[in-house]
Design an enzyme around this catalytic site. Structure first.
Site, PDB file in Angstrom:
ATOM      1  N   ARG A  15       0.831  -1.200   0.000  1.00 30.83           N
ATOM      2  CA  ARG A  15       0.000   0.000   0.000  1.00 30.83           C
ATOM      3  C   ARG A  15       0.871   1.257   0.000  1.00 30.83           C
ATOM      4  NH1 ARG A  15      -3.671  -1.466   5.143  1.00 30.83           N
ATOM      5  NH2 ARG A  15      -1.687  -2.425   5.735  1.00 30.83           N
ATOM      6  N   LYS A  75       1.805   1.871   7.454  1.00 29.26           N
ATOM      7  CA  LYS A  75       2.139   1.061   8.624  1.00 29.26           C
ATOM      8  C   LYS A  75       3.150   1.785   9.506  1.00 29.26           C
ATOM      9  CE  LYS A  75       0.817  -2.395   9.610  1.00 29.26           C
ATOM     10  NZ  LYS A  75      -0.358  -2.666  10.469  1.00 29.26           N
ATOM     11  N   TYR A  94      -0.855   4.258  10.800  1.00 37.06           N
ATOM     12  CA  TYR A  94      -1.262   3.262  11.796  1.00 37.06           C
ATOM     13  C   TYR A  94      -0.055   2.980  12.684  1.00 37.06           C
ATOM     14  CZ  TYR A  94      -5.450   2.047   9.067  1.00 37.06           C
ATOM     15  OH  TYR A  94      -6.654   2.082   8.413  1.00 37.06           O
ATOM     16  N   HIS A  96      -0.544   1.287  16.283  1.00 38.30           N
ATOM     17  CA  HIS A  96      -0.834   0.116  17.127  1.00 38.30           C
ATOM     18  C   HIS A  96       0.228  -0.030  18.231  1.00 38.30           C
ATOM     19  CE1 HIS A  96      -4.064  -1.061  14.446  1.00 38.30           C
ATOM     20  NE2 HIS A  96      -3.237  -1.024  13.433  1.00 38.30           N
ATOM     21  N   GLU A 118      -5.597   4.654  13.900  1.00 38.84           N
ATOM     22  CA  GLU A 118      -6.545   3.735  14.547  1.00 38.84           C
ATOM     23  C   GLU A 118      -7.267   4.324  15.749  1.00 38.84           C
ATOM     24  OE1 GLU A 118      -2.559   2.813  16.517  1.00 38.84           O
ATOM     25  OE2 GLU A 118      -3.259   3.266  14.491  1.00 38.84           O
ATOM     26  N   ILE A 178     -16.916  -3.851  12.812  1.00 40.68           N
ATOM     27  CA  ILE A 178     -16.768  -3.773  11.349  1.00 40.68           C
ATOM     28  C   ILE A 178     -16.144  -5.045  10.790  1.00 40.68           C
ATOM     29  CG2 ILE A 178     -15.740  -2.500   9.439  1.00 40.68           C
ATOM     30  CD1 ILE A 178     -17.831  -0.897  10.907  1.00 40.68           C
ATOM     31  N   VAL A 179     -15.031  -5.498  11.408  1.00 43.28           N
ATOM     32  CA  VAL A 179     -14.349  -6.710  10.923  1.00 43.28           C
ATOM     33  C   VAL A 179     -15.277  -7.908  11.011  1.00 43.28           C
ATOM     34  CG1 VAL A 179     -12.485  -8.350  11.373  1.00 43.28           C
ATOM     35  CG2 VAL A 179     -12.019  -5.897  11.452  1.00 43.28           C
ATOM     36  N   VAL A 239     -11.914  -8.859  17.550  1.00 44.77           N
ATOM     37  CA  VAL A 239     -12.168  -8.060  18.753  1.00 44.77           C
ATOM     38  C   VAL A 239     -11.295  -6.815  18.731  1.00 44.77           C
ATOM     39  CG1 VAL A 239     -12.025  -8.022  21.269  1.00 44.77           C
ATOM     40  CG2 VAL A 239     -12.842 -10.070  20.087  1.00 44.77           C
ATOM     41  N   LEU A 240     -11.879  -5.665  19.047  1.00 45.52           N
ATOM     42  CA  LEU A 240     -11.117  -4.418  19.071  1.00 45.52           C
ATOM     43  C   LEU A 240     -11.466  -3.606  20.303  1.00 45.52           C
ATOM     44  CD1 LEU A 240      -9.282  -2.249  17.670  1.00 45.52           C
ATOM     45  CD2 LEU A 240     -11.395  -1.285  16.762  1.00 45.52           C
ATOM     46  N   VAL A 269      -4.517  -9.305  15.611  1.00 44.93           N
ATOM     47  CA  VAL A 269      -3.126  -9.591  15.987  1.00 44.93           C
ATOM     48  C   VAL A 269      -2.270  -8.333  16.067  1.00 44.93           C
ATOM     49  CG1 VAL A 269      -2.259 -10.021  13.631  1.00 44.93           C
ATOM     50  CG2 VAL A 269      -1.229 -11.228  15.593  1.00 44.93           C
ATOM     51  N   ASP A 270      -2.624  -7.281  15.286  1.00 45.12           N
ATOM     52  CA  ASP A 270      -1.831  -6.055  15.365  1.00 45.12           C
ATOM     53  C   ASP A 270      -2.110  -5.269  16.639  1.00 45.12           C
ATOM     54  OD1 ASP A 270      -4.335  -5.192  14.664  1.00 45.12           O
ATOM     55  OD2 ASP A 270      -3.751  -4.269  12.780  1.00 45.12           O
ATOM     56  N   VAL A 298      -1.466 -12.735   9.889  1.00 37.65           N
ATOM     57  CA  VAL A 298      -0.789 -11.654   9.163  1.00 37.65           C
ATOM     58  C   VAL A 298      -1.281 -10.313   9.707  1.00 37.65           C
ATOM     59  CG1 VAL A 298      -0.444 -10.564   6.917  1.00 37.65           C
ATOM     60  CG2 VAL A 298      -0.471 -13.061   7.119  1.00 37.65           C
ATOM     61  N   MET A 301      -3.033  -7.611   6.745  1.00 40.03           N
ATOM     62  CA  MET A 301      -3.790  -8.359   5.743  1.00 40.03           C
ATOM     63  C   MET A 301      -4.175  -7.529   4.514  1.00 40.03           C
ATOM     64  SD  MET A 301      -6.206 -10.674   8.221  1.00 40.03           S
ATOM     65  CE  MET A 301      -7.231 -11.241   6.883  1.00 40.03           C
TER      66      MET A 301
END
Length: 372
Positions: A15, A75, A94, A96, A118, A178-179, A239-240, A269-270, A298, A301
């Site tokens: 990206r 990232k 982002y 994280h 985020e 959303i996910v 889950v967020l 996972v991030d 990953v 993703m």
């Protein structure tokens, strides 16, 4: 303002943070944009397109960081980028932080201004810069999960939608945001039998209204999760908790309850992951196996579908980036509460509670926006 767009160097991250259209918009507001050569190539944008839009193309990442007042990325910076970051340089990307203590300390030590996509948050608590990538990641979770259920990839050998006379796979989605919503829609569209769990009863009512008949809703609790994982073929962790570590809903011991070849895809996972055994992987080596359970973890993703992801992301980020460039970060954050909530680190201090709690570091609740 002088804006820099470096090429992403995280494994298989294709990206780019600004498209040629974004460059054109920045130029319209009087800003200077430097883009690293080939930064947009993975997303289908050539250097010539950036130059035509008004960007100055530089050959190296070092030159981009050296000249820019604001760095726009996709990232978080990785270790090789830390030395390039200057004091008081604004980084809009982002981050994280709650999943990386090393990154947190590095940005504190550099004295950078870290505004995280985020945690930019609207008054209705929605996360406008996380939504587009969450939509991509949720749909990809099913696409990847279906692939890794194939026997040659160590899965159970199950076709997600089944065929006439053979039942479809069972998909468990943990989280109804959303996910989770996008994952459930995608899995249902492929014909799977889907269960989506969430802690919010109002959210479950919403999902029950909008989802097709092959999607069931359940309250998320340890008892229900423990029962469901025994029969699930594919489990999606969605889950967020904004800016904070995700809770472990599936522990190492619980893997023994699953059938061999079950696939888990942890989209969280991030942010530390909601499945205890998940650790970040790359597109180059996306999976690992623990107790005969296939883990796909990953951390970027959407980077696998960069054309779609870049356009979706920049549609959302560009208006905020323009505000930051036009006003400077202090005035922009003073005037826009959504952007202010994106401030995670500034002036060597942590300004986001979830990050401070993740690493037991001091939290500075108030920030004085001197130039506001």
């Amino acid at each position: 303002m002088i804006i820099g767009v470096p090429k992403e160097i995280k494994n298989n991250e294709n990206r780019v943070a600004l498209t040629p259209a974004g460059v054109s918009e920045m130029k319209k507001h009087g800003h200077t944009v430097y883009v690293q050569s080939t930064a947009g190539l993975g997303s289908g944008f050539a250097d010539a397109e950036y130059a035509e839009a008004g960007a100055i193309v530089l050959p190296t990442i070092e030159e981009v960081y050296a000249i820019a007042e604001m760095i726009i990325k996709v990232k978080e910076p990785i270790a090789s980028e830390y030395p390039l970051i200057k004091k008081d340089q604004l980084l809009f990307t982002y981050f994280h932080f709650a999943s990386s203590e090393e990154l947190t300390h590095a940005m504190l030590e550099k004295g950078a201004i870290c505004l995280a996509y985020e945690t930019v948050e609207k008054t209705d608590r929605s996360l406008p810069l996380l939504v587009p990538m969450s939509e991509v990641a949720g749909r990809m979770a099913i696409q990847q999960g279906a692939k890794y259920l194939e026997k040659p990839l160590k899965g159970r050998g199950i076709l997600l939608g089944g065929v006439p006379g053979v039942p479809p796979a069972k998909v468990l989605v943990l989280g109804g945001g959303i996910v989770g919503t996008q994952a459930a829609k995608m899995a249902a569209g492929l014909g799977a039998q889907v269960t989506i769990m969430d802690l919010s009863l109002p959210r479950l009512r919403q999902l029950d209204d909008i989802m097709p008949a092959n999607v069931n809703t359940e309250m998320s609790n340890h008892y229900n999760i423990t029962r469901a994982i025994k029969e699930a073929d594919l489990i999606v962790g969605a889950v967020l908790i904004p800016g904070a570590k995700a809770p472990h809903l599936i522990t190492r011991d619980m893997l023994k309850l699953m059938r061999p070849g079950t696939v888990v895809v942890d989209v969280a996972v991030d942010q530390g992951g909601c499945i205890e055994t998940c650790t970040p992987t790359t597109h180059e080596n996306p999976t690992f196996i623990i107790d005969d359970i296939v883990h796909y973890c990953v951390a970027n993703m959407p980077g696998a579908v960069p054309y779609t992801s870049t356009l979706a992301l920049t549609n959302a980020t560009l208006p905020y980036a323009v505000q930051l460039a036009n006003k400077g970060w202090e005035k922009a954050c003073a005037e826009n509460e959504e952007l202010k909530k994106g401030l995670n680190v500034a002036n060597g201090k942590i300004l986001y509670k979830g990050v401070a709690e993740a690493w037991n570091l001091p939290f500075n609740e108030e920030i004085v926006l001197a130039n506001a």
